[in-house]
Design an enzyme around this catalytic site. Structure first.
Site: not given
Ligand code: GLU
Length: 468
Positions: A63, A98, A105
């Site tokens: 965070h 950046d 996830k």
């Molecule tokens: N799932 C993609 C990754 O592993 C994209 C994540 C996103 O766009 O927030 O980078």
């Protein structure tokens, strides 16, 4: 076959890099930890009337910046360890390019092929409901996106569910990778593969590195194999072949094929659509097993599927000089060392596949601004350019053709700006990593990328209040 704890693999890479940073153990431990782990199970009413329990996770790793960001994966292999590892990778990835987000996830433990579209919709909506209920989604809190097994369709369901539950002016920014009509952005679908191509192009442009590998500079003329022709693998291959690289091998769920003379990507996609398989395509030969794709003769390997694919068991057979990690975590820590010892250049996942989240960031910005990129300035820019061109025409006493005029006065549209922003980001991030590599006299880019991420996140944590 050895088993791998994915989160431990990520932390091994972290620890290796942490030695080169100035942070004390406490700060480093805080960076490494997953801040919040949410495990949920809920019932699904299947089309045949039976009830099944579905398991899902959302992990917010860090965070230090808000919101947190990261995709949602649908796969029967999803578990808590994998989701934690992928959430951690997202924090490092965002820092490297950046993008001002913490890492997160999500995952739902299902094999998408076993469910109908309406079952998938019920699963997605219920999972979203659970996230909303516990505050694990929102434009300023945690913003999901597509990952393995999900796409724009699922993101549209997520937004709709969120909007039904929340009276939020910025609702569209609660999830990215959405259909354009629901606040999505042009270029998001291609973004990860496009970024993979830009990253490989950057790596191949460094003469010193190519000399060390015994390769010429540039993408053109290089051969590559790809594992996975999903969204990332397909688009990476598309841009690679458009730049003059030759696709000599492909591995998919049904098997792997190899043709040293190269294959036409579009024809292969059509063939697979028609026959349901890549096997038997053109003059290719079928390989004994999927993973044999990694040991074929070629310059570049692009793993674009799941984690832990190049392992201690097969790394020694790898002949390619460049490993371009389009997937998250495709190379285990021991395989990484073996490949490095053999002098290979590994372009790490945390940098190479960041194109997706970079364009997600642009989508999120678009949604909180409530205006499409280019809307305010496209016509103004075109008119200014036209005035300049007309002035030049009168000075030089010549007139340009209709077609040249159109090219010279083209004002940027959303797709142009997204592509340009992505290219700029991938180039700048590569420069940062290679500078760190030289500064610390390192022989690998992964450690350099991690040092970069730790330095950026650590500085944030140092400045953060620690409340009693
Ligand atoms: N799932 C993609 C990754 O592993 C994209 C994540 C996103 O766009 O927030 O980078």
């Amino acid at each position: 076959m050895s088993t791998y704890n994915f989160f431990e693999q990520v932390n091994k890479n972290f620890d290796k890099a942490a030695k080169y940073t100035r942070f004390d153990k406490g700060v480093l431990n805080q960076i490494k930890k997953c801040n919040t782990v949410y495990h949920v199970s809920f019932p699904l009413r299947r089309d045949d009337g039976s009830v099944e329990v579905i398991e899902g996770w959302r992990v917010e790793h860090s965070h230090h910046k808000m919101p947190t960001k990261g995709g949602i994966r649908y796969s029967h292999k999803v578990d808590e360890d994998e989701t934690m590892a992928l959430a951690a990778l997202m924090s490092y990835k965002c820092a490297i390019v950046d993008v001002p987000f913490g890492g997160a996830k999500g995952g739902v433990k299902i094999s998408t092929r076993s469910y109908s579209v309406s079952e998938l919709e019920r699963i997605t909506r219920r999972y979203t409901f659970e996230l909303v209920k516990k505050g694990f989604i929102g434009p300023g809190v945690d913003v999901p996106a597509p990952d393995y097994g999900t796409g724009a369709r699922e993101m549209g369901w997520i937004l709709d569910t969120y909007r039904q539950m929340k009276d939020d002016l910025n609702a569209e920014a609660c999830v990215t990778g959405k259909p354009i009509q629901q606040g999505g952005i042009r270029g998001r679908t291609e973004a990860t593969g496009r970024g993979v191509y830009f990253g490989i192009r950057e790596a191949c442009s460094v003469k010193k590195d190519m000399d060390a590998l015994g390769l010429s500079t540039g993408v053109e003329g290089k051969t590559f194999v790809v594992q996975g022709l999903g969204n990332v693998g397909y688009h990476a291959s598309k841009y690679m072949t458009e730049a003059g690289a030759k696709m000599v091998g492909v591995s998919e769920l049904e098997g792997a094929i190899y043709d040293p003379n190269g294959m036409d990507l579009q024809a292969l996609m059509d063939y697979r659509k028609e026959t349901g398989s890549i096997i038997g395509f053109g003059n290719s030969k079928e390989l004994p097993s999927n993973k044999d794709i990694f040991t074929q003769e070629c310059d570049i390997i692009i793993p674009a599927a799941l984690e832990s694919q190049i392992t201690g068991d097969n790394a020694n057979g790898v002949k390619a000089k460049i490993i371009a990690e389009a997937a998250n975590g495709p190379t285990t820590a021991d395989a990484h060392e073996m490949l490095k010892d053999r002098g290979a250049l590994i372009i790490p996942d945390s940098y190479l596949n960041a194109g997706g989240v970079v364009v997600s960031y642009f989508e999120w910005l678009k949604d909180i601004q409530h205006v499409r990129y280019g809307r305010m300035n496209k016509r103004f820019d075109e008119e200014s350019l036209m005035r300049i061109v007309k002035e030049l025409e009168s000075i030089n006493g010549k007139s340009y053709s209709e077609e040249t005029l159109k090219k010279l006065t083209h004002g940027a549209e959303e797709a142009d700006l997204v592509d340009s922003g992505l290219e700029e980001t991938m180039i700048t991030a590569y420069q940062q990593i290679t500078e760190i590599r030289s500064e610390h006299k390192l022989d690998d880019l992964r450690t350099a990328a991690f040092i970069n991420a730790i330095n950026k996140i650590g500085t944030m944590y140092e400045q953060m209040g620690i409340f009693p």
